[in-house]
Write a protein that holds these residues in place. Structure first.
Motif, PDB file in Angstrom:
ATOM      1  N   ALA A 186      12.467  37.147 -27.818  1.00 46.19           N
ATOM      2  CA  ALA A 186      11.733  37.670 -28.906  1.00 46.19           C
ATOM      3  C   ALA A 186      10.376  37.263 -28.812  1.00 46.19           C
ATOM      4  O   ALA A 186       9.948  36.210 -28.072  1.00 46.19           O
ATOM      5  CB  ALA A 186      12.290  37.224 -30.177  1.00 46.19           C
ATOM      6  N   HIS A 187       9.481  38.196 -29.490  1.00 48.22           N
ATOM      7  CA  HIS A 187       8.035  38.033 -29.646  1.00 48.22           C
ATOM      8  C   HIS A 187       8.100  36.698 -30.397  1.00 48.22           C
ATOM      9  O   HIS A 187       7.092  35.694 -30.088  1.00 48.22           O
ATOM     10  CB  HIS A 187       7.458  39.157 -30.513  1.00 48.22           C
ATOM     11  N   SER A 188       8.598  36.520 -31.517  1.00 44.65           N
ATOM     12  CA  SER A 188       8.699  35.496 -32.336  1.00 44.65           C
ATOM     13  C   SER A 188      10.010  35.417 -33.126  1.00 44.65           C
ATOM     14  O   SER A 188      10.613  36.356 -33.334  1.00 44.65           O
ATOM     15  CB  SER A 188       7.566  35.587 -33.293  1.00 44.65           C
ATOM     16  N   ALA A 189      10.439  34.290 -33.388  1.00 40.12           N
ATOM     17  CA  ALA A 189      11.873  34.113 -34.043  1.00 40.12           C
ATOM     18  C   ALA A 189      11.488  32.874 -35.155  1.00 40.12           C
ATOM     19  O   ALA A 189      10.786  31.938 -35.031  1.00 40.12           O
ATOM     20  CB  ALA A 189      12.693  33.807 -32.961  1.00 40.12           C
ATOM     21  N   ALA A 190      12.750  33.089 -35.982  1.00 39.77           N
ATOM     22  CA  ALA A 190      12.833  31.931 -37.141  1.00 39.77           C
ATOM     23  C   ALA A 190      14.237  31.550 -37.227  1.00 39.77           C
ATOM     24  O   ALA A 190      15.056  32.364 -37.385  1.00 39.77           O
ATOM     25  CB  ALA A 190      12.302  32.559 -38.538  1.00 39.77           C
ATOM     26  N   ASN A 219      10.662  32.707 -26.450  1.00 41.49           N
ATOM     27  CA  ASN A 219       9.640  33.249 -27.367  1.00 41.49           C
ATOM     28  C   ASN A 219       8.437  33.099 -26.905  1.00 41.49           C
ATOM     29  O   ASN A 219       7.802  32.240 -26.240  1.00 41.49           O
ATOM     30  CB  ASN A 219       9.699  32.421 -28.728  1.00 41.49           C
ATOM     31  N   ARG A 220       7.289  34.108 -27.276  1.00 38.91           N
ATOM     32  CA  ARG A 220       6.038  34.260 -26.611  1.00 38.91           C
ATOM     33  C   ARG A 220       5.064  33.801 -27.646  1.00 38.91           C
ATOM     34  O   ARG A 220       4.056  33.217 -27.246  1.00 38.91           O
ATOM     35  CB  ARG A 220       6.120  35.832 -26.437  1.00 38.91           C
ATOM     36  N   VAL A 221       5.244  34.019 -28.814  1.00 42.31           N
ATOM     37  CA  VAL A 221       4.074  33.522 -29.804  1.00 42.31           C
ATOM     38  C   VAL A 221       4.389  32.500 -30.687  1.00 42.31           C
ATOM     39  O   VAL A 221       3.660  31.504 -30.919  1.00 42.31           O
ATOM     40  CB  VAL A 221       3.657  34.828 -30.478  1.00 42.31           C
ATOM     41  N   ALA A 222       5.460  32.690 -31.419  1.00 44.22           N
ATOM     42  CA  ALA A 222       5.842  31.574 -32.506  1.00 44.22           C
ATOM     43  C   ALA A 222       7.111  31.180 -32.691  1.00 44.22           C
ATOM     44  O   ALA A 222       8.114  32.421 -32.761  1.00 44.22           O
ATOM     45  CB  ALA A 222       5.443  32.084 -33.809  1.00 44.22           C
ATOM     46  N   CYS A 223       7.433  30.369 -32.659  1.00 43.55           N
ATOM     47  CA  CYS A 223       8.978  29.633 -33.234  1.00 43.55           C
ATOM     48  C   CYS A 223       8.750  29.179 -34.656  1.00 43.55           C
ATOM     49  O   CYS A 223       8.083  28.148 -34.816  1.00 43.55           O
ATOM     50  CB  CYS A 223       9.548  28.486 -32.257  1.00 43.55           C
ATOM     51  N   ALA A 247       4.960  26.345 -32.457  1.00 44.90           N
ATOM     52  CA  ALA A 247       5.650  25.817 -33.549  1.00 44.90           C
ATOM     53  C   ALA A 247       5.100  26.000 -34.846  1.00 44.90           C
ATOM     54  O   ALA A 247       3.935  25.433 -34.933  1.00 44.90           O
ATOM     55  CB  ALA A 247       6.265  24.603 -33.443  1.00 44.90           C
ATOM     56  N   VAL A 248       5.614  26.823 -35.842  1.00 52.07           N
ATOM     57  CA  VAL A 248       5.055  27.130 -37.058  1.00 52.07           C
ATOM     58  C   VAL A 248       5.793  26.932 -38.243  1.00 52.07           C
ATOM     59  O   VAL A 248       7.115  27.387 -38.007  1.00 52.07           O
ATOM     60  CB  VAL A 248       4.717  28.598 -37.093  1.00 52.07           C
ATOM     61  N   GLY A 249       5.693  26.105 -38.993  1.00 50.73           N
ATOM     62  CA  GLY A 249       6.627  25.732 -40.148  1.00 50.73           C
ATOM     63  C   GLY A 249       6.311  26.430 -41.607  1.00 50.73           C
ATOM     64  O   GLY A 249       5.259  26.853 -41.878  1.00 50.73           O
ATOM     65  N   PHE A 250       7.416  26.519 -42.092  1.00 51.71           N
ATOM     66  CA  PHE A 250       7.147  27.128 -43.755  1.00 51.71           C
ATOM     67  C   PHE A 250       7.898  26.000 -44.619  1.00 51.71           C
ATOM     68  O   PHE A 250       8.699  25.208 -44.137  1.00 51.71           O
ATOM     69  CB  PHE A 250       7.837  28.424 -43.888  1.00 51.71           C
ATOM     70  N   ALA A 304       6.557  36.283 -43.947  1.00 54.16           N
ATOM     71  CA  ALA A 304       5.243  36.121 -43.738  1.00 54.16           C
ATOM     72  C   ALA A 304       4.916  35.467 -42.365  1.00 54.16           C
ATOM     73  O   ALA A 304       3.798  36.307 -41.710  1.00 54.16           O
ATOM     74  CB  ALA A 304       4.582  35.677 -44.871  1.00 54.16           C
ATOM     75  N   ALA A 305       5.612  34.314 -42.056  1.00 51.57           N
ATOM     76  CA  ALA A 305       4.946  33.691 -40.795  1.00 51.57           C
ATOM     77  C   ALA A 305       5.535  34.699 -39.483  1.00 51.57           C
ATOM     78  O   ALA A 305       4.299  34.788 -38.775  1.00 51.57           O
ATOM     79  CB  ALA A 305       5.843  32.412 -40.937  1.00 51.57           C
ATOM     80  N   LEU A 306       6.503  35.308 -39.599  1.00 52.43           N
ATOM     81  CA  LEU A 306       6.874  36.104 -38.491  1.00 52.43           C
ATOM     82  C   LEU A 306       5.852  37.260 -38.433  1.00 52.43           C
ATOM     83  O   LEU A 306       5.219  37.805 -37.108  1.00 52.43           O
ATOM     84  CB  LEU A 306       8.077  36.642 -38.438  1.00 52.43           C
TER      85      LEU A 306
END
Length: 473
Positions: A186-190, A219-223, A247-250, A304-306
């Motif tokens: 994926a580009h990014s995933a959650a 993943n390429r940009v954000a987990c 790594a991006v948290g919510f 929103a993060a994705l």
């Protein structure tokens, strides 16, 4: 036409939402397709007849999938088929690979020479469909060509092989689908959350979590992970991602640098802004989220993060959330009767989803019960006890909830309806009305599957809504 499928013997395991498109696409690519399906009902026979007109071989009924069809070189399976089925045991012994529909879709991307649309992928125990729909709404508000596809009920295979062109896809992936998919990147995933579910299928919580964690691979940009659920962050740490992936948290609290969160009634971004140590970008107000229940705000933050990982503006996040309308039976307000709110969350079919639903209200008359699927209710009841005005129990496994209430909320009045017919819902709502006081919420959040009494959770929610309407008549 890719040479790898021309003349190849492919067995498709299962009809339905994924199997029929897989059989059609593979046949169109020149494969020699045999479909095996355990069921032999009217719908299966109609699907089989349509495929047979194309030249696809279809085998229906008990025993159809017990033996590997002669000459099979590849199996493409419907996601729900358990790994221990004899068909897959035979495939392993014969060295035949098994793909899911997601794996097939990934490998067919760009088949027509067009640039493949990147995937923004979402998984988790609860909230997947809502989050993917929110994400698609945000992407559309940004002017992007997109669709919500995958486990949401829209064939991912159709999306990647059809005529419509997309800039990006919002992809819901179940643990079943991820189990049978090793290649997608994926580009990014959650991963929204992790709680025990489908353990009879996966065999253990560890195996279930590992399958969920596949969504982060490559993943390429954000987990994107849930700060409140450490298990999701652990999956990020274990993932093999591309260089530079973040790594991006919510969180429902104040976000740290690199996170999205909530500050004074605002959804804010401290991950995709310049100087994350000092700056935050306002994305939307809590009132822009429908409904603004805590777990749904978390869904909105993940979406929103994705979207922000893909480069979407803050204004598009706000506009997309405002435009989003949730599906039926997901914490849906049905009516107010005599000062009491009646809310349908029939989709809350496990304890994790019900915990989030109960947390959204202060004083609750809880309608619960159904098929427990091996669940324990002690932790759920203990956490919600102070919010409960009363409880009305229905369904085959209601005794398990009654016993948990006796242990952890003995002061809460309980009505145990010893019936499993569909008419029990009307009586349940009437009993809930008797227990409720003005300002309370009567909440259908069963924490159980519905098939002991209803066809599915939709029918259960419809029965609740109809019963509520009778109260107000």
């Amino acid at each position: 036409m890719p040479s790898e499928f021309q003349g190849k013997h492919v067995t498709v395991a299962g009809l339905g939402v994924s199997g029929v498109p897989a059989a059609r696409v593979l046949h169109g690519l020149g494969a020699r397709v045999t479909v095996v399906n355990d069921g032999d009902d009217e719908r299966a026979r109609a699907q089989a007849a349509d495929l047979e007109t194309l030249g696809v071989t279809v085998r229906l009924g008990d025993g159809a999938a017990a033996v590997l069809p002669e000459g099979t070189e590849l199996i493409v399976t419907a996601p729900g088929w358990k790994p221990d089925k004899p068909l897959f045991t035979a495939a392993r012994e014969a060295g035949v690979p098994v793909w899911g529909d997601v794996e097939l879709a990934w490998r067919l991307r760009g088949l027509d020479g067009r640039e493949p649309a990147p995937w923004l992928a979402v998984t988790g125990t609860n909230g997947k469909t809502t989050t993917v729909q929110m994400l698609a709404s945000i992407l559309k508000a940004a002017g992007l060509r997109t669709a919500a596809v995958g486990n949401i009920g829209v064939s991912l295979l159709d999306a990647v092989t059809g005529d419509e062109e997309y800039d990006v896809l919002a992809v819901e992936l179940s643990s079943y689908q991820l189990h049978w998919a090793s290649s997608p990147r994926a580009h990014s995933a959650a991963v929204l959350n992790l709680a025990p579910d489908h353990l009879d299928w996966h065999g253990s919580m560890e195996a279930y979590a590992a399958d969920k964690g596949r969504v982060y691979e490559g993943n390429r940009v954000a987990c994107v992970y849930n700060v409140a659920d450490k298990a999701t962050e652990d999956l990020v740490r274990e993932a093999d991602v591309e260089e530079g992936c973040r790594a991006v948290g919510f969180t429902l609290g104040t976000p740290a640098p690199g996170q999205l969160g909530v500050v004074e009634g605002l959804l804010v971004d401290r991950a995709f802004v310049e100087d994350r140590q000092k700056n935050a970008q306002e994305l939307a107000e809590i009132s822009d989220v429908n409904p603004p229940a805590p777990h749904n705000i978390a869904n909105a933050l993940a979406a929103a993060a994705l979207a922000r990982a893909y480069g979407v503006s803050a204004a598009a996040v706000r506009d997309g959330l405002r435009a989003f309308t949730p599906d039926a039976h997901r914490i849906a307000h049905v009516a107010d009767v005599d000062g009491v709110a009646y809310v349908d969350d029939s989709k809350a079919t496990n304890t994790h989803a019900t915990e989030a639903s109960l947390a959204a209200y202060g004083s609750i008359v809880w309608i619960a019960g159904g098929l427990a699927k091996g669940a324990s209710f002690d932790e759920l009841v203990a956490g919600a006890a102070r919010r409960l005005r009363g409880a009305v129990l229905i369904g085959a496994d209601r005794a398990l909830i009654r016993e948990a209430l006796a242990r952890h909320a003995p002061e809460v009045p309980v009505v145990d309806l010893d019936r499993t017919d569909t008419g029990a819902m009307l009586q349940a709502v009437q009993e809930a009305r008797r227990l409720a006081r003005p300002g309370d919420t009567v909440l259908l959040a069963p924490a159980c599957a519905s098939m002991d009494m209803f066809t599915n959770y939709n029918q259960r929610g419809d029965a609740f809504a109809e019963a509520v309407r009778e109260l107000g008549a």
